[in-house]
Design a protein around this motif. Structure first.
Motif, PDB file in Angstrom:
ATOM      1  N   HIS A  72       0.643  -1.185  -0.157  1.00  0.00           N
ATOM      2  CA  HIS A  72      -0.131  -0.070   0.035  1.00  0.00           C
ATOM      3  C   HIS A  72       0.681   1.204   0.117  1.00  0.00           C
ATOM      4  CE1 HIS A  72      -3.160   2.808   1.024  1.00  0.00           C
ATOM      5  NE2 HIS A  72      -2.481   3.204   2.112  1.00  0.00           N
ATOM      6  N   VAL A  73       1.782   1.436   0.613  1.00  0.00           N
ATOM      7  CA  VAL A  73       2.720   2.549   1.049  1.00  0.00           C
ATOM      8  C   VAL A  73       3.585   2.649  -0.454  1.00  0.00           C
ATOM      9  CG1 VAL A  73       4.731   3.325   2.041  1.00  0.00           C
ATOM     10  CG2 VAL A  73       2.925   2.316   3.379  1.00  0.00           C
ATOM     11  N   VAL A  74       4.161   1.733  -0.650  1.00  0.00           N
ATOM     12  CA  VAL A  74       4.799   1.733  -2.140  1.00  0.00           C
ATOM     13  C   VAL A  74       3.895   2.114  -3.482  1.00  0.00           C
ATOM     14  CG1 VAL A  74       6.091   0.210  -3.948  1.00  0.00           C
ATOM     15  CG2 VAL A  74       6.322  -0.086  -1.588  1.00  0.00           C
ATOM     16  N   SER A  75       2.706   1.653  -3.380  1.00  0.00           N
ATOM     17  CA  SER A  75       1.648   2.019  -4.461  1.00  0.00           C
ATOM     18  C   SER A  75       1.043   3.224  -4.248  1.00  0.00           C
ATOM     19  CB  SER A  75       0.629   1.029  -4.602  1.00  0.00           C
ATOM     20  OG  SER A  75      -0.002   0.761  -3.429  1.00  0.00           O
ATOM     21  N   THR A  76       0.912   3.873  -3.147  1.00  0.00           N
ATOM     22  CA  THR A  76       0.319   5.192  -2.955  1.00  0.00           C
ATOM     23  C   THR A  76       1.495   6.063  -2.104  1.00  0.00           C
ATOM     24  OG1 THR A  76      -0.838   4.477  -0.938  1.00  0.00           O
ATOM     25  CG2 THR A  76      -1.781   4.595  -3.058  1.00  0.00           C
ATOM     26  N   PRO A  77       2.449   6.382  -2.530  1.00  0.00           N
ATOM     27  CA  PRO A  77       3.637   7.067  -1.776  1.00  0.00           C
ATOM     28  C   PRO A  77       3.384   8.458  -1.304  1.00  0.00           C
ATOM     29  CG  PRO A  77       4.433   6.893  -3.987  1.00  0.00           C
ATOM     30  CD  PRO A  77       3.067   6.056  -3.892  1.00  0.00           C
ATOM     31  N   ALA A  78       2.501   9.195  -2.379  1.00  0.00           N
ATOM     32  CA  ALA A  78       2.018  10.442  -1.772  1.00  0.00           C
ATOM     33  C   ALA A  78       1.739  10.781  -0.249  1.00  0.00           C
ATOM     34  CB  ALA A  78       1.191  11.195  -3.087  1.00  0.00           C
ATOM     35  N   ALA A  79       0.814   9.950  -0.007  1.00  0.00           N
ATOM     36  CA  ALA A  79       0.080  10.080   1.276  1.00  0.00           C
ATOM     37  C   ALA A  79       1.066  10.010   2.511  1.00  0.00           C
ATOM     38  CB  ALA A  79      -0.952   9.056   1.515  1.00  0.00           C
ATOM     39  N   TYR A  80       2.151   9.325   2.067  1.00  0.00           N
ATOM     40  CA  TYR A  80       3.039   9.391   3.287  1.00  0.00           C
ATOM     41  C   TYR A  80       4.430  10.508   2.860  1.00  0.00           C
ATOM     42  CZ  TYR A  80      -0.125   5.715   3.787  1.00  0.00           C
ATOM     43  OH  TYR A  80      -1.069   4.729   3.977  1.00  0.00           O
ATOM     44  N   PHE A  81       4.904  10.365   1.562  1.00  0.00           N
ATOM     45  CA  PHE A  81       6.110  10.891   1.426  1.00  0.00           C
ATOM     46  C   PHE A  81       5.899  12.264   0.612  1.00  0.00           C
ATOM     47  CE2 PHE A  81       6.895   6.305   1.579  1.00  0.00           C
ATOM     48  CZ  PHE A  81       7.722   6.218   2.690  1.00  0.00           C
ATOM     49  N   GLY A  82       4.836  12.579   0.440  1.00  0.00           N
ATOM     50  CA  GLY A  82       4.441  13.602  -0.438  1.00  0.00           C
ATOM     51  C   GLY A  82       4.617  14.928   0.252  1.00  0.00           C
ATOM     52  N   ARG A  83       4.141  16.308  -0.299  1.00  0.00           N
ATOM     53  CA  ARG A  83       4.402  17.557   0.376  1.00  0.00           C
ATOM     54  C   ARG A  83       3.292  17.360   1.512  1.00  0.00           C
ATOM     55  NH1 ARG A  83       3.504  22.524  -3.643  1.00  0.00           N
ATOM     56  NH2 ARG A  83       5.403  21.522  -4.411  1.00  0.00           N
ATOM     57  N   ASP A  84       2.253  16.846   1.480  1.00  0.00           N
ATOM     58  CA  ASP A  84       1.400  17.081   2.593  1.00  0.00           C
ATOM     59  C   ASP A  84       1.097  15.502   3.451  1.00  0.00           C
ATOM     60  OD1 ASP A  84       0.529  19.484   2.000  1.00  0.00           O
ATOM     61  OD2 ASP A  84      -1.156  18.891   0.493  1.00  0.00           O
ATOM     62  N   GLY A  85       2.260  14.717   3.121  1.00  0.00           N
ATOM     63  CA  GLY A  85       2.101  13.438   3.704  1.00  0.00           C
ATOM     64  C   GLY A  85       3.067  13.477   4.958  1.00  0.00           C
ATOM     65  N   ASN A  86       2.940  12.478   5.896  1.00  0.00           N
ATOM     66  CA  ASN A  86       3.486  12.177   6.871  1.00  0.00           C
ATOM     67  C   ASN A  86       3.916  10.942   7.250  1.00  0.00           C
ATOM     68  OD1 ASN A  86       4.390  12.390   9.849  1.00  0.00           O
ATOM     69  ND2 ASN A  86       2.438  12.642  10.783  1.00  0.00           N
ATOM     70  N   VAL A  87       5.415  10.725   7.071  1.00  0.00           N
ATOM     71  CA  VAL A  87       6.196   9.590   7.010  1.00  0.00           C
ATOM     72  C   VAL A  87       5.719   8.491   8.402  1.00  0.00           C
ATOM     73  CG1 VAL A  87       8.212  10.214   8.269  1.00  0.00           C
ATOM     74  CG2 VAL A  87       8.088   8.208   6.647  1.00  0.00           C
ATOM     75  N   LEU A  88       5.567   9.241   9.277  1.00  0.00           N
ATOM     76  CA  LEU A  88       4.884   8.458  10.638  1.00  0.00           C
ATOM     77  C   LEU A  88       3.664   7.655  10.296  1.00  0.00           C
ATOM     78  CD1 LEU A  88       5.834  10.849  13.549  1.00  0.00           C
ATOM     79  CD2 LEU A  88       7.229   8.912  12.564  1.00  0.00           C
ATOM     80  N   ASP A  89       2.646   8.231   9.300  1.00  0.00           N
ATOM     81  CA  ASP A  89       1.421   7.430   9.148  1.00  0.00           C
ATOM     82  C   ASP A  89       1.740   6.035   8.504  1.00  0.00           C
ATOM     83  OD1 ASP A  89       0.256   9.506  10.007  1.00  0.00           O
ATOM     84  OD2 ASP A  89      -0.612  10.609   8.316  1.00  0.00           O
ATOM     85  N   VAL A  90       2.998   5.657   8.217  1.00  0.00           N
ATOM     86  CA  VAL A  90       3.493   4.172   7.623  1.00  0.00           C
ATOM     87  C   VAL A  90       2.859   3.403   8.707  1.00  0.00           C
ATOM     88  CG1 VAL A  90       4.946   3.036   6.730  1.00  0.00           C
ATOM     89  CG2 VAL A  90       4.976   5.092   5.933  1.00  0.00           C
ATOM     90  N   ILE A  91       3.080   3.442  10.071  1.00  0.00           N
ATOM     91  CA  ILE A  91       2.750   2.483  10.991  1.00  0.00           C
ATOM     92  C   ILE A  91       1.555   2.443  11.524  1.00  0.00           C
ATOM     93  CG2 ILE A  91       5.401   2.513  11.421  1.00  0.00           C
ATOM     94  CD1 ILE A  91       4.333   4.163  13.961  1.00  0.00           C
ATOM     95  N   LYS A  92       0.591   3.370  11.156  1.00  0.00           N
ATOM     96  CA  LYS A  92      -0.729   3.390  11.574  1.00  0.00           C
ATOM     97  C   LYS A  92      -1.565   2.547  10.704  1.00  0.00           C
ATOM     98  CE  LYS A  92      -0.230   8.169  13.546  1.00  0.00           C
ATOM     99  NZ  LYS A  92      -0.611   9.493  13.445  1.00  0.00           N
ATOM    100  N   ILE A  93      -1.619   1.312  10.590  1.00  0.00           N
ATOM    101  CA  ILE A  93      -2.494   0.416  10.032  1.00  0.00           C
ATOM    102  C   ILE A  93      -3.611   0.482  10.230  1.00  0.00           C
ATOM    103  CG2 ILE A  93      -0.173  -0.953   9.648  1.00  0.00           C
ATOM    104  CD1 ILE A  93      -1.304  -2.876  11.538  1.00  0.00           C
TER     105      ILE A  93
END
Length: 406
Positions: A72-93
């Motif tokens: 999911h993270v690899v296929s939609t990286p903008a939500a986590y690594f984009g301008r408005d993303g938060n990398v800490l949200d990766v662990i919030k499954i």
């Protein structure tokens, strides 16, 4: 104008004191338990310990969750690594975002590690697990309903799902295609097809799992075309659509070219012999006792303890010294049947020897079944675990030669 719609839950989490109980996670947990239960029953029918299902799940589930999140993270990286993303949200499954393709890949890798560890066939386990896996997916899809996510295009159909304002992709539009419901229903249909095919047209080892993958990806292909959530695209199509096409074609190819033995179900007696099923209680025989009291009352008073002793030991062992009928007298009541009276040719000894030989053969055959549980060589063809008895150590069913009586 929308005449009717499926309402969405107002919240997806319930707090039990300080502990939050999230519906998304609860649906996944329920699905895992259903999958383990169904897989265990199907493994037992194939001659394997049903506890193997839970032991493999200890490996497959964690790897499946990690794989689903990574995909999911690899296929939609903008939500986590984009301008408005938060990398800490990766662990919030718990907020959603588990890709089924990563779940299947990660779960398969974990199952492969577990089956190698326990020495069983991965293809045999996959066939047993396929219906349970698709049922778990059907249950897990309702987590998207609680989170109000992964719905389809705007719709005014009476079964459209109503989405709250803060979860709407199109502002001002409140009803959308319930793709979670479509996938749940499709998964139930696939589960039914797998069970019917496995019962009426048993496929070779590993083929039922290939059929599961092909059917699921075919349904996921048209369901994915209805979704409007953000996703990466290749040549104008969502990545998940291309993934469905490639995986479906690969599963169909594997289904066509795979040549493998068929794993038939074991009988109830074979399952009990292997110790993977409880023995059923023996049926109690019912003896009719009508008129017994009257018969005893009409019996002569002279029938004393000697008569009772005779009744308890049976006619073949009557002792003439006790006052009973003489077995040597063919005219006396209760005499020994003619077949049991010894003659000059020794026919009684021959009969006893034959009966003893048959009893010994039956006992040896029973020992063979109890040792192996299944016919010789069939365990190796089934790919059973090393924890089950090996088929090479059975005893011979040929009885020892009986000495001839004089």
């Amino acid at each position: 104008m929308v005449l009717a719609a499926i309402p969405s839950p107002s919240r997806g989490v319930v707090h039990l004191g300080p502990v939050p109980l999230r519906a998304y996670a609860l649906m996944i947990i329920i699905g895992v338990f259903v999958a383990v239960f169904v897989t265990g029953r199907r493994l037992r029918a194939r001659g394997m310990d049903p506890m193997v299902a839970s032991e493999v799940a200890y490996w497959a589930v964690p790897f499946g969750i990690v794989g689903a999140r990574v995909y999911h993270v690899v296929s939609t990286p903008a939500a986590y690594f984009g301008r408005d993303g938060n990398v800490l949200d990766v662990i919030k499954i718990w907020n959603g975002g588990l890709g089924i393709w990563g779940a299947i890949a990660g779960g398969a890798f974990g199952a492969w590690l577990a089956t190698r560890r326990y020495g069983i066939s991965l293809a045999l386990f996959g066939d047993a697990a396929a219906p349970g896996i698709i049922l778990a997916q059907a249950i897990g899809r309702w987590g998207n309903w609680f989170n109000q996510e992964l719905y389809g295009k705007a719709s005014t159909l009476p079964w459209a799902v109503r989405i709250d304002e803060k979860h709407q992709i199109i502002p001002g539009v409140s009803t959308y295609q319930p793709t979670f419901l479509y996938e749940c229903l499709w998964n139930l249909v696939v589960a039914g097809i797998l069970l019917v095919v496995d019962r009426r047209h048993r496929l070779g080892r590993g083929k039922l799992f290939c059929l599961y993958v092909a059917l699921y990806t075919f349904g996921r292909l048209w369901i994915e075309m209805l979704r409007i959530d953000t996703a990466n695209q290749i040549l104008g199509l969502r990545v998940n659509i291309w993934t469905s096409i490639v995986v479906c074609l690969g599963a169909l190819l594997a289904l066509a070219v795979t040549r493998s033995p068929v794993d038939p179900n074991l009988s109830r007696e074979e399952q009990e012999a292997l110790g993977i099923a409880r023995s059923r209680p023996a049926a109690r025989s019912t003896v009719t006792t009508a008129g017994t009291a009257d018969q005893r009352a009409a019996a002569p008073d002279s029938a004393g303890p000697d008569s009772a002793a005779l009744d308890s030991v049976g006619p073949d062992s009557v002792d003439p010294d006790l006052g009973g009928p003489d077995p040597a007298d063919p005219g006396s009541a209760g005499s020994v049947p003619a077949a049991a009276v010894p003659d000059a040719s020794g026919s009684t000894a021959t009969t006893a020897t034959t009966a003893t030989t048959a009893t010994t053969a039956t006992t040896a055959t029973t020992a063979t079944t109890a040792t192996t549980g299944v016919p010789a060589g069939s365990q190796q063809s089934r790919g059973l675990a090393t924890r089950l008895p090996a088929s090479g150590g059975h005893t011979s069913a040929v009885p020892p030669e009986e000495p001839q009586l004089p």
